[in-house]
Design a protein around this motif. Structure first.
Motif, mmCIF file in Angstrom:
data_model
loop_
_atom_site.group_PDB
_atom_site.id
_atom_site.type_symbol
_atom_site.label_atom_id
_atom_site.label_comp_id
_atom_site.label_asym_id
_atom_site.label_seq_id
_atom_site.Cartn_x
_atom_site.Cartn_y
_atom_site.Cartn_z
ATOM 1 N N PHE A 57 9.428 6.653 8.641
ATOM 2 C CA PHE A 57 9.092 5.237 8.546
ATOM 3 C C PHE A 57 9.526 4.748 7.161
ATOM 4 C CE2 PHE A 57 5.301 5.996 11.540
ATOM 5 C CZ PHE A 57 6.010 5.549 12.639
ATOM 6 N N ILE A 58 10.227 3.614 7.127
ATOM 7 C CA ILE A 58 10.553 2.929 5.879
ATOM 8 C C ILE A 58 9.853 1.581 5.927
ATOM 9 C CG2 ILE A 58 12.357 1.956 4.425
ATOM 10 C CD1 ILE A 58 12.485 4.952 4.518
ATOM 11 N N VAL A 59 8.981 1.333 4.978
ATOM 12 C CA VAL A 59 8.154 0.127 4.974
ATOM 13 C C VAL A 59 8.590 -0.776 3.823
ATOM 14 C CG1 VAL A 59 5.801 -0.762 4.869
ATOM 15 C CG2 VAL A 59 6.240 1.475 5.910
ATOM 16 N N VAL A 60 9.005 -2.012 4.161
ATOM 17 C CA VAL A 60 9.486 -2.962 3.161
ATOM 18 C C VAL A 60 8.872 -4.332 3.436
ATOM 19 C CG1 VAL A 60 11.509 -4.014 2.090
ATOM 20 C CG2 VAL A 60 11.681 -1.718 3.066
ATOM 21 N N GLY A 61 8.295 -4.945 2.419
ATOM 22 C CA GLY A 61 7.772 -6.295 2.568
ATOM 23 C C GLY A 61 6.611 -6.400 3.540
ATOM 24 N N TRP A 62 5.784 -5.364 3.599
ATOM 25 C CA TRP A 62 4.670 -5.311 4.561
ATOM 26 C C TRP A 62 3.365 -5.473 3.819
ATOM 27 C CZ3 TRP A 62 4.586 -6.130 9.419
ATOM 28 C CH2 TRP A 62 3.557 -5.654 10.248
ATOM 29 N N TYR A 63 2.485 -6.343 4.325
ATOM 30 C CA TYR A 63 1.262 -6.688 3.608
ATOM 31 C C TYR A 63 0.055 -5.825 3.989
ATOM 32 C CZ TYR A 63 3.539 -10.937 1.940
ATOM 33 O OH TYR A 63 4.377 -11.827 1.329
ATOM 34 N N LEU A 111 8.950 0.719 -0.115
ATOM 35 C CA LEU A 111 9.535 0.116 -1.298
ATOM 36 C C LEU A 111 8.525 -0.873 -1.869
ATOM 37 C CD1 LEU A 111 13.233 -0.628 -0.276
ATOM 38 C CD2 LEU A 111 12.477 0.950 -2.057
ATOM 39 N N HIS A 112 8.220 -0.719 -3.141
ATOM 40 C CA HIS A 112 7.283 -1.626 -3.802
ATOM 41 C C HIS A 112 7.964 -2.211 -5.030
ATOM 42 C CE1 HIS A 112 3.381 -3.278 -4.926
ATOM 43 N NE2 HIS A 112 3.662 -2.913 -6.172
ATOM 44 N N ALA A 113 7.906 -3.538 -5.181
ATOM 45 C CA ALA A 113 8.674 -4.228 -6.215
ATOM 46 C C ALA A 113 7.983 -4.197 -7.581
ATOM 47 C CB ALA A 113 8.951 -5.663 -5.793
ATOM 48 N N SER A 114 7.794 -2.996 -8.088
ATOM 49 C CA SER A 114 7.327 -2.804 -9.458
ATOM 50 C C SER A 114 7.675 -1.380 -9.864
ATOM 51 C CB SER A 114 5.806 -3.015 -9.569
ATOM 52 O OG SER A 114 5.096 -1.864 -9.154
ATOM 53 N N LEU A 115 7.439 -1.087 -11.129
ATOM 54 C CA LEU A 115 7.606 0.280 -11.619
ATOM 55 C C LEU A 115 6.253 0.966 -11.513
ATOM 56 C CD1 LEU A 115 9.833 -0.464 -14.743
ATOM 57 C CD2 LEU A 115 10.567 0.408 -12.516
ATOM 58 N N LEU A 116 5.965 1.490 -10.332
ATOM 59 C CA LEU A 116 4.677 2.152 -10.108
ATOM 60 C C LEU A 116 4.477 3.285 -11.116
ATOM 61 C CD1 LEU A 116 4.622 2.336 -6.196
ATOM 62 C CD2 LEU A 116 3.282 0.819 -7.659
ATOM 63 N N PRO A 117 3.214 3.468 -11.546
ATOM 64 C CA PRO A 117 1.980 2.949 -10.956
ATOM 65 C C PRO A 117 1.572 1.542 -11.398
ATOM 66 C CG PRO A 117 1.459 4.461 -12.711
ATOM 67 C CD PRO A 117 2.945 4.525 -12.555
ATOM 68 N N ASP A 118 2.294 0.951 -12.368
ATOM 69 C CA ASP A 118 1.908 -0.382 -12.827
ATOM 70 C C ASP A 118 2.262 -1.438 -11.787
ATOM 71 O OD1 ASP A 118 0.718 -2.090 -14.596
ATOM 72 O OD2 ASP A 118 2.416 -2.226 -15.964
ATOM 73 N N ILE A 165 16.219 -7.517 -7.333
ATOM 74 C CA ILE A 165 15.342 -6.426 -6.917
ATOM 75 C C ILE A 165 15.705 -5.960 -5.508
ATOM 76 C CG2 ILE A 165 12.953 -5.867 -6.272
ATOM 77 C CD1 ILE A 165 13.423 -5.777 -9.253
ATOM 78 N N GLU A 166 16.031 -6.895 -4.633
ATOM 79 C CA GLU A 166 16.467 -6.516 -3.281
ATOM 80 C C GLU A 166 17.689 -5.605 -3.341
ATOM 81 O OE1 GLU A 166 15.343 -9.918 -0.054
ATOM 82 O OE2 GLU A 166 16.989 -10.364 -1.414
ATOM 83 N N ASP A 167 18.653 -5.953 -4.183
ATOM 84 C CA ASP A 167 19.861 -5.128 -4.316
ATOM 85 C C ASP A 167 19.507 -3.723 -4.783
ATOM 86 O OD1 ASP A 167 21.427 -7.256 -3.534
ATOM 87 O OD2 ASP A 167 21.953 -7.864 -5.585
ATOM 88 N N LEU A 171 18.426 2.135 -3.701
ATOM 89 C CA LEU A 171 17.480 3.255 -3.672
ATOM 90 C C LEU A 171 17.463 3.929 -2.303
ATOM 91 C CD1 LEU A 171 14.310 2.066 -5.637
ATOM 92 C CD2 LEU A 171 15.822 3.969 -6.222
ATOM 93 N N LEU A 172 17.479 3.115 -1.250
ATOM 94 C CA LEU A 172 17.469 3.680 0.101
ATOM 95 C C LEU A 172 18.756 4.452 0.378
ATOM 96 C CD1 LEU A 172 15.864 0.783 2.178
ATOM 97 C CD2 LEU A 172 14.798 2.924 1.466
ATOM 98 N N ARG A 173 19.884 3.874 0.018
ATOM 99 C CA ARG A 173 21.172 4.552 0.252
ATOM 100 C C ARG A 173 21.253 5.877 -0.493
ATOM 101 N NH1 ARG A 173 25.198 -0.709 -0.225
ATOM 102 N NH2 ARG A 173 25.105 -1.327 1.993
ATOM 103 N N ALA A 174 20.690 5.905 -1.687
ATOM 104 C CA ALA A 174 20.767 7.117 -2.499
ATOM 105 C C ALA A 174 19.776 8.183 -2.053
ATOM 106 C CB ALA A 174 20.535 6.774 -3.973
ATOM 107 N N ASN A 175 18.622 7.771 -1.518
ATOM 108 C CA ASN A 175 17.539 8.729 -1.300
ATOM 109 C C ASN A 175 17.289 9.105 0.152
ATOM 110 O OD1 ASN A 175 16.053 9.304 -4.004
ATOM 111 N ND2 ASN A 175 16.468 7.094 -4.055
#
Length: 266
Positions: free
Chosen positions: A48-54, A70-77, A132-134, A139-143
């Motif tokens: 499962f790849i989860v993107v933009g899910w609330y 995918l989460h739009a921050s540098l986790l854990p922050d 960030i979308e790019d 990230l997905l293509r690489a991982n």
């Protein structure tokens, strides 16, 4: 609770129909819907790849196959809701996006990969989101190949560095002129289009004026906060350390200038 509306959604159903891919549209019941759960099991997914899910992914779903988000921050922050909006509002100079494996906590599973991105003074939520979308696609293509082969690495998040931010709703966009010029400027650019926008309430509090873009002039003053003044050929509003100049606004659903007629409503 207010219902969160995804203003950046994509019509996956039409895309899947064109590509002859199986697709199910989630109902108001959400991920607790048993019929949907059983249909997905029959697909026998590998990942499962989860993107933009609330919503949190229930453990029974994550038991079907590994789940990555995918989460739009540098986790854990900046865990939690609206991370890019919060980052701009808070005046951050850097953000990013993280690919991580999901677990029971909020954005807390092991990190698979991250990409950093600067937040520039001229950025709006739209321009930052685009970059960030790019990074997310990269990230997905690489991982994904590494996840498939088992050659990926996992980095445990440092819980001491975690900050969790709440989701935002349109009602959170009310501008506070007690704040500084820079704080209000950041507040406006963080919520401009395609988001619902930062706004002012009319003096009778029956209507709102949305501010999509602004500039400001810093100056010392003893005027009432929120009062109107002239700045050259433009009208501005006094805030704590200067004057905010609305450049692009909407009133009653129509784009207009911040002129004398509009200012009399405040």
């Amino acid at each position: 609770k207010d219902k969160v509306e995804n203003v950046l959604h994509t019509d996956f159903s039409s895309f899947c129909y064109e590509k002859m891919l199986p697709c199910e549209v989630i109902s108001d019941v959400g991920m607790q819907e048993q019929v949907l759960f059983e249909k997905v099991i029959k697909w026998q997914p590998d990942i499962f790849i989860v993107v933009g899910w609330y919503h949190m992914i229930p453990s029974k779903w994550r038991a079907i196959c590994p789940s990555y988000g995918l989460h739009a921050s540098l986790l854990p922050d900046y865990s939690g809701g609206a991370p890019l909006v919060w980052a701009i509002i808070n005046g951050e100079k850097k953000t990013g996006i993280t690919l991580f494996q999901m677990d029971d906590a909020v954005d807390a599973g092991p990190v698979i990969g991250q990409a950093e991105e600067n937040i520039y003074p001229e950025d709006t939520i739209a321009s930052l989101y685009s970059r960030i979308e790019d990074h997310g696609v990269e990230l997905l293509r690489a991982n994904i190949p590494k996840l498939s082969s088992g050659e990926h690495t996992e980095l445990v998040q440092d819980e001491k560095k975690r900050r969790i931010f709440p989701q935002r709703s349109p009602q959170d966009g009310l501008i506070n002129f007690q704040n500084s010029c820079q704080q209000i400027f950041d507040f406006i650019r963080a919520q401009t289009k395609p988001y619902p926008g930062a706004f002012l309430k009319t003096k009778d509090e029956t209507e709102t004026i949305t501010v999509w873009e602004c500039s400001f002039v810093k100056l010392e003053h003893e005027s009432d906060i929120g009062s109107i003044t002239n700045i050259g050929d433009e009208l501005g509003i006094f805030c704590s350390d200067g004057v905010l100049i609305p450049l692009h606004i909407s009133y009653q659903g129509k784009d207009c200038l911040f002129n004398a007629e509009i200012s009399e409503l405040l």
